[in-house]
Write a protein that holds these residues in place. Structure first.
Motif, PDB file in Angstrom:
ATOM      1  N   THR A  87      44.399  32.798  49.302  1.00  0.00           N
ATOM      2  CA  THR A  87      45.455  32.235  48.473  1.00  0.00           C
ATOM      3  C   THR A  87      44.986  30.937  47.822  1.00  0.00           C
ATOM      4  O   THR A  87      45.557  30.489  46.854  1.00  0.00           O
ATOM      5  CB  THR A  87      46.717  31.954  49.313  1.00  0.00           C
ATOM      6  N   ALA A  88      43.909  30.372  48.386  1.00  0.00           N
ATOM      7  CA  ALA A  88      43.441  29.091  47.852  1.00  0.00           C
ATOM      8  C   ALA A  88      42.603  29.283  46.594  1.00  0.00           C
ATOM      9  O   ALA A  88      42.300  28.323  45.903  1.00  0.00           O
ATOM     10  CB  ALA A  88      42.632  28.362  48.914  1.00  0.00           C
ATOM     11  N   GLU A  89      42.221  30.531  46.307  1.00  0.00           N
ATOM     12  CA  GLU A  89      41.341  30.754  45.165  1.00  0.00           C
ATOM     13  C   GLU A  89      42.074  30.453  43.854  1.00  0.00           C
ATOM     14  O   GLU A  89      43.199  30.891  43.652  1.00  0.00           O
ATOM     15  CB  GLU A  89      40.863  32.208  45.162  1.00  0.00           C
ATOM     16  N   THR A  90      41.432  29.700  42.991  1.00  0.00           N
ATOM     17  CA  THR A  90      42.075  29.411  41.705  1.00  0.00           C
ATOM     18  C   THR A  90      41.970  30.654  40.817  1.00  0.00           C
ATOM     19  O   THR A  90      41.086  31.493  41.025  1.00  0.00           O
ATOM     20  CB  THR A  90      41.372  28.250  40.974  1.00  0.00           C
ATOM     21  N   TYR A  91      42.837  30.722  39.814  1.00  0.00           N
ATOM     22  CA  TYR A  91      42.745  31.874  38.918  1.00  0.00           C
ATOM     23  C   TYR A  91      41.410  31.866  38.186  1.00  0.00           C
ATOM     24  O   TYR A  91      40.805  32.913  37.967  1.00  0.00           O
ATOM     25  CB  TYR A  91      43.916  31.937  37.926  1.00  0.00           C
ATOM     26  N   LYS A  92      40.945  30.674  37.864  1.00  0.00           N
ATOM     27  CA  LYS A  92      39.683  30.561  37.134  1.00  0.00           C
ATOM     28  C   LYS A  92      38.536  31.207  37.930  1.00  0.00           C
ATOM     29  O   LYS A  92      37.734  31.975  37.387  1.00  0.00           O
ATOM     30  CB  LYS A  92      39.389  29.071  36.899  1.00  0.00           C
ATOM     31  N   ALA A  93      38.504  30.913  39.235  1.00  0.00           N
ATOM     32  CA  ALA A  93      37.449  31.474  40.084  1.00  0.00           C
ATOM     33  C   ALA A  93      37.631  32.987  40.226  1.00  0.00           C
ATOM     34  O   ALA A  93      36.662  33.758  40.197  1.00  0.00           O
ATOM     35  CB  ALA A  93      37.483  30.801  41.457  1.00  0.00           C
ATOM     36  N   PHE A  94      38.873  33.404  40.362  1.00  0.00           N
ATOM     37  CA  PHE A  94      39.213  34.826  40.501  1.00  0.00           C
ATOM     38  C   PHE A  94      38.734  35.583  39.257  1.00  0.00           C
ATOM     39  O   PHE A  94      38.069  36.615  39.345  1.00  0.00           O
ATOM     40  CB  PHE A  94      40.737  34.921  40.652  1.00  0.00           C
ATOM     41  N   TYR A  95      39.078  35.027  38.095  1.00  0.00           N
ATOM     42  CA  TYR A  95      38.678  35.651  36.822  1.00  0.00           C
ATOM     43  C   TYR A  95      37.152  35.720  36.724  1.00  0.00           C
ATOM     44  O   TYR A  95      36.586  36.758  36.392  1.00  0.00           O
ATOM     45  CB  TYR A  95      39.244  34.852  35.640  1.00  0.00           C
ATOM     46  N   GLN A  96      36.511  34.610  37.041  1.00  0.00           N
ATOM     47  CA  GLN A  96      35.054  34.535  36.914  1.00  0.00           C
ATOM     48  C   GLN A  96      34.369  35.572  37.795  1.00  0.00           C
ATOM     49  O   GLN A  96      33.396  36.201  37.404  1.00  0.00           O
ATOM     50  CB  GLN A  96      34.581  33.115  37.240  1.00  0.00           C
TER      51      GLN A  96
ATOM     52  N   SER B  46      35.584  38.414  38.605  1.00  0.00           N
ATOM     53  CA  SER B  46      35.771  39.751  38.014  1.00  0.00           C
ATOM     54  C   SER B  46      34.761  40.013  36.903  1.00  0.00           C
ATOM     55  O   SER B  46      34.421  41.158  36.621  1.00  0.00           O
ATOM     56  CB  SER B  46      37.197  39.898  37.478  1.00  0.00           C
ATOM     57  N   ILE B  47      34.293  38.935  36.273  1.00  0.00           N
ATOM     58  CA  ILE B  47      33.345  39.079  35.163  1.00  0.00           C
ATOM     59  C   ILE B  47      31.897  39.063  35.669  1.00  0.00           C
ATOM     60  O   ILE B  47      31.071  39.858  35.233  1.00  0.00           O
ATOM     61  CB  ILE B  47      33.568  37.939  34.130  1.00  0.00           C
ATOM     62  N   ASP B  48      31.616  38.167  36.629  1.00  0.00           N
ATOM     63  CA  ASP B  48      30.239  38.021  37.114  1.00  0.00           C
ATOM     64  C   ASP B  48      29.855  39.088  38.140  1.00  0.00           C
ATOM     65  O   ASP B  48      28.711  39.504  38.215  1.00  0.00           O
ATOM     66  CB  ASP B  48      30.036  36.633  37.743  1.00  0.00           C
ATOM     67  N   GLN B  49      30.815  39.464  38.978  1.00  0.00           N
ATOM     68  CA  GLN B  49      30.508  40.469  40.011  1.00  0.00           C
ATOM     69  C   GLN B  49      31.536  41.595  39.947  1.00  0.00           C
ATOM     70  O   GLN B  49      32.314  41.802  40.883  1.00  0.00           O
ATOM     71  CB  GLN B  49      30.571  39.830  41.399  1.00  0.00           C
ATOM     72  N   PRO B  50      31.547  42.326  38.827  1.00  0.00           N
ATOM     73  CA  PRO B  50      32.618  43.324  38.651  1.00  0.00           C
ATOM     74  C   PRO B  50      32.648  44.387  39.742  1.00  0.00           C
ATOM     75  O   PRO B  50      33.732  44.798  40.179  1.00  0.00           O
ATOM     76  CB  PRO B  50      32.329  43.936  37.276  1.00  0.00           C
ATOM     77  N   ASP B  51      31.481  44.817  40.207  1.00  0.00           N
ATOM     78  CA  ASP B  51      31.495  45.879  41.218  1.00  0.00           C
ATOM     79  C   ASP B  51      32.152  45.403  42.503  1.00  0.00           C
ATOM     80  O   ASP B  51      32.994  46.095  43.084  1.00  0.00           O
ATOM     81  CB  ASP B  51      30.070  46.361  41.507  1.00  0.00           C
ATOM     82  N   ALA B  52      31.767  44.210  42.942  1.00  0.00           N
ATOM     83  CA  ALA B  52      32.352  43.687  44.187  1.00  0.00           C
ATOM     84  C   ALA B  52      33.840  43.427  43.989  1.00  0.00           C
ATOM     85  O   ALA B  52      34.669  43.761  44.850  1.00  0.00           O
ATOM     86  CB  ALA B  52      31.640  42.390  44.586  1.00  0.00           C
ATOM     87  N   PHE B  53      34.180  42.867  42.845  1.00  0.00           N
ATOM     88  CA  PHE B  53      35.581  42.539  42.574  1.00  0.00           C
ATOM     89  C   PHE B  53      36.448  43.794  42.580  1.00  0.00           C
ATOM     90  O   PHE B  53      37.473  43.874  43.253  1.00  0.00           O
ATOM     91  CB  PHE B  53      35.697  41.836  41.210  1.00  0.00           C
ATOM     92  N   TRP B  54      35.996  44.830  41.841  1.00  0.00           N
ATOM     93  CA  TRP B  54      36.838  46.028  41.719  1.00  0.00           C
ATOM     94  C   TRP B  54      36.773  46.912  42.963  1.00  0.00           C
ATOM     95  O   TRP B  54      37.704  47.678  43.224  1.00  0.00           O
ATOM     96  CB  TRP B  54      36.503  46.787  40.436  1.00  0.00           C
ATOM     97  N   ALA B  55      35.706  46.788  43.737  1.00  0.00           N
ATOM     98  CA  ALA B  55      35.664  47.512  45.018  1.00  0.00           C
ATOM     99  C   ALA B  55      36.731  46.917  45.936  1.00  0.00           C
ATOM    100  O   ALA B  55      37.416  47.626  46.675  1.00  0.00           O
ATOM    101  CB  ALA B  55      34.283  47.401  45.645  1.00  0.00           C
TER     102      ALA B  55
END
Ligand code: AMP
Length: 641
Positions: free
Chosen positions: A4-13, A15-24
């Motif tokens: 919950t502490a993750e900022t949206y900016k970090a969350f978004y980043q 999704s762009i930098d590590q899409p496979d890990a993010f979407w997995a």
């Protein structure tokens, strides 16, 4: 997992930098029958395959998987202020009805991969039909019930459905709209003939059944009361549905979606964007004929384990036939709605009423109102925000994207909204602004450009145009010279804080009361009139509907222009023609008659110049115009009325 502490900016980043890990990680939000072995296959841009090797089912995720924990919780709440009906189906009851529908479709020969066209009013059976298709792996093609025979026929020919599911009638503002004659006429007009038509008889309008083709849902349901139809496990990349949307040509495009990527995208958006929690109630006022209806009346809320309200009627109509400008708020109170989704047009309708109606009911359950489909003007946003006392969350997306592209993800981090802006790019979307002519990326704040996406597009995004990969590539991915990017065909600017502002379409698509219409389709209908030689249709700003269609027609016999009574009659005839071909949503506000249309020297219609004149703006650079008198004529016609 995202803390919950993750900022949206970090969350978004991420999704762009590590899409496979993010979407997995996001994929854990749904059930998989078989795990995937590749998250994102982007070997052949711009085509993307999400979750390859995985198997799942949308209906399982929307219905069956909730039976364990919430069988007796409300799932589908059907409310019709048109007929006074109000009925709640629990997840267990929905499961039973969907299986009855699935068994009925199977009995009519529907198999995995077959298309089922759904042309229905907002009734619970429409939801059963969509979920039943998903259950057995049939591809549903829902056509908005407000469309008429011509529109329906072209969709029947494109989708080639084995079965069409429909009803005797819909109802709007207490007026019965018979669907069956429109459907019969559409089938008569189409080359493709469905094997069967499954009809829900609401007893609103008489129906003449075609022997051997038409079947009554009441009869088939009775035969399959105890049906048990297991979910068909589908490849993640299997087509779940197509939905038609308007473009710049007269032929509508079948936007095609997958199964696994779509389920994950919706589950993730319910969590991160809509902040919807299992056990709560979601209320979207859209229609199943639009993408919002697919994503956020049917699949999204149910996948999230929420109850979803399906509402048939106007925003100002009571259950007892009398006017009630607070009907929606009555439903919010009664069903403890936590998230609501509507369109700016609907709010503008409510704005004409007594603001006290907003205070008449207890709205304490409501956490936010989401608005989408057209630009949200600041006065409307402020009015409803002040009246309801909850955040108003504008979100920008398209039929093609399936879920919001620009908004704020309050489920990740509470983010302030800015009036006039839908927000910032959502996770997974690589949003860019490009210069219209050069295709250069615009990096400075407040520069106007075309909003585009770089691939790979995220899960839930359209796979392709149904049976037309070339059209998908050529229409969407080749509009910017030298670059393969997806064009939204919207103008936008981005401010210094990264918030986007949408400034309207770059193409000939117009947006009437949140409904997307192609001016070409309306032009084709009008030019089919035997007395019309040529026509131009443009979208003109309107205080209530956002835009309305305005037509300028050249008659074959110019002498008719002198006869006021004849042109008035003709205007009525043309409007009726559009009603019959496309539906009343597409009817122009006015048809005006002229002797010539403004064109470039190469013969291209100058729609933007006509639009500017209609809106009282400067018509811009007209150096390429062939016949300046034609534009002057339009100016005269507009100012004369
Ligand atoms: P549709 O595919 O029917 O949902 O229409 C999509 C189009 O509607 C977009 O390309 C925009 O032109 C417009 N649109 C949708 N949502 C918004 C919004 N929140 N603000 C401004 N325009 C919007």
């Amino acid at each position: 997992m995202s803390s919950t502490a993750e900022t949206y900016k970090a969350f978004y980043q991420r999704s762009i930098d590590q899409p496979d890990a993010f979407w997995a990680e996001q994929a854990q939000l749904i059930d998989w029958h078989k795990p995937f072995n590749r998250v994102c296959n982007y070997d052949k841009p711009p085509f993307v395959h999400w979750y390859e090797g995985g198997q799942t089912n949308l209906c399982h995720n929307a219905v069956d998987r909730h039976l364990k924990d919430r069988a007796n919780q409300a799932a589908l709440i059907y409310v019709s202020s048109e007929t006074g009906q109000e009925k709640t189906y629990t997840f267990a009851e929905l499961h039973v009805e969907v299986q009855r529908m699935a068994a009925s479709l199977k009995a009519l020969g529907v198999q995995k991969g077959d298309r089922v066209l759904i042309y229905m009013p907002m009734i619970a059976e429409a939801a059963f039909a969509m979920l039943a298709c998903a259950r057995i792996g049939a591809i549903h093609c829902v056509v908005f019930g407000g469309f008429a025979s011509g529109s329906l026929a072209s969709r029947i020919d494109d989708a080639t459905p084995k079965v069409i599911v429909s009803a005797d009638a819909g109802s709007r503002g207490g007026k019965v709209v018979a669907y069956k004659p429109l459907l019969d006429e559409a089938i008569r007009l189409s080359r493709h003939q469905p094997e069967s038509v499954l009809l829900v008889d609401r007893k609103l309008a008489p129906m003449a059944l075609v022997a051997g083709r038409d079947q009554l849902w009441g009869d088939l349901r009775q035969q399959h009361l105890d049906a048990q139809v297991p979910c068909e496990w589908l490849d993640s990349t299997a087509i779940s549905y197509t939905i038609y949307t308007s473009g710049t040509t007269g032929k509508p495009k079948g936007v095609q979606r997958d199964t696994g990527g779509y389920a994950v995208a919706l589950a993730a958006s319910m969590k991160h964007i809509f902040d919807g929690r299992a056990g709560e109630t979601y209320f979207s006022t859209s229609d199943i004929g639009w993408v919002v209806g697919h994503s956020y009346i049917i699949y999204g809320p149910l996948i999230a384990g929420m109850a979803t309200i399906m509402y048939e009627g106007l925003p100002t109509q009571g259950m007892d036939g009398h006017a009630d400008g607070a009907i929606w708020w009555r439903l919010v109170e009664k069903y403890k709605v936590t998230a609501m989704f509507s369109a700016p047009t609907a709010v503008r309708v409510l704005k004409k009423q007594d603001p006290a109606l907003l205070k008449k009911h207890d709205l304490s359950s409501l956490r936010a109102l989401f608005l989408a489909g057209e630009p949200l003007d600041e006065p409307t946003a402020r009015w409803i925000s002040d009246g309801l006392g909850v955040p108003i969350i504008d979100n920008y997306w398209q039929t093609e994207t399936g879920w919001p592209l620009l908004t704020v993800a309050n489920g990740v981090e509470r983010t302030p909204s800015k009036f006039g802006s839908p927000g910032v790019p959502m996770y997974g979307y690589r949003v860019k602004l490009l210069h219209e002519a050069t295709g250069e990326e615009l990096t400075q704040p407040n520069e106007k450009g075309v909003v585009v996406l770089e691939g790979p597009t995220p899960p839930g995004f359209m796979q392709t145009v149904w049976q037309d990969d070339a059209r998908f590539v050529n229409t969407y991915w080749k509009s910017v010279p030298g670059k393969m990017v997806y064009s939204t065909f919207d103008w936008g600017i981005r401010d210094e804080d990264g918030y986007y502002f949408i400034l309207g379409r770059t193409d000939d698509v117009i947006n009437v009361a949140g409904h997307r219409l192609g001016t070409r389709e309306i032009e084709e209908s009008i030019s089919g009139h035997p007395l019309v030689a040529e026509v131009a249709v443009v979208g003109v700003a309107d205080a209530l509907k956002g835009q309305v269609a305005m037509a300028f027609a050249v008659l074959k016999d110019a002498s008719l222009l002198q006869d006021g009574a004849a042109t008035l009659k003709l205007e009525g005839e043309i409007m009726k023609r559009v009603d019959g071909d496309l539906g009343a949503v597409a009817r122009p506000a006015r048809v005006r008659f002229v002797t010539a249309l403004p064109k470039t020297r190469s013969g291209k219609l100058l729609r933007r110049a006509i639009q500017a004149v209609c809106e009282g703006r400067d018509a811009g650079d007209l150096t390429t115009m062939d016949d300046p008198a034609a534009l002057q004529q339009i100016r005269d016609r507009v100012s004369a009325s």
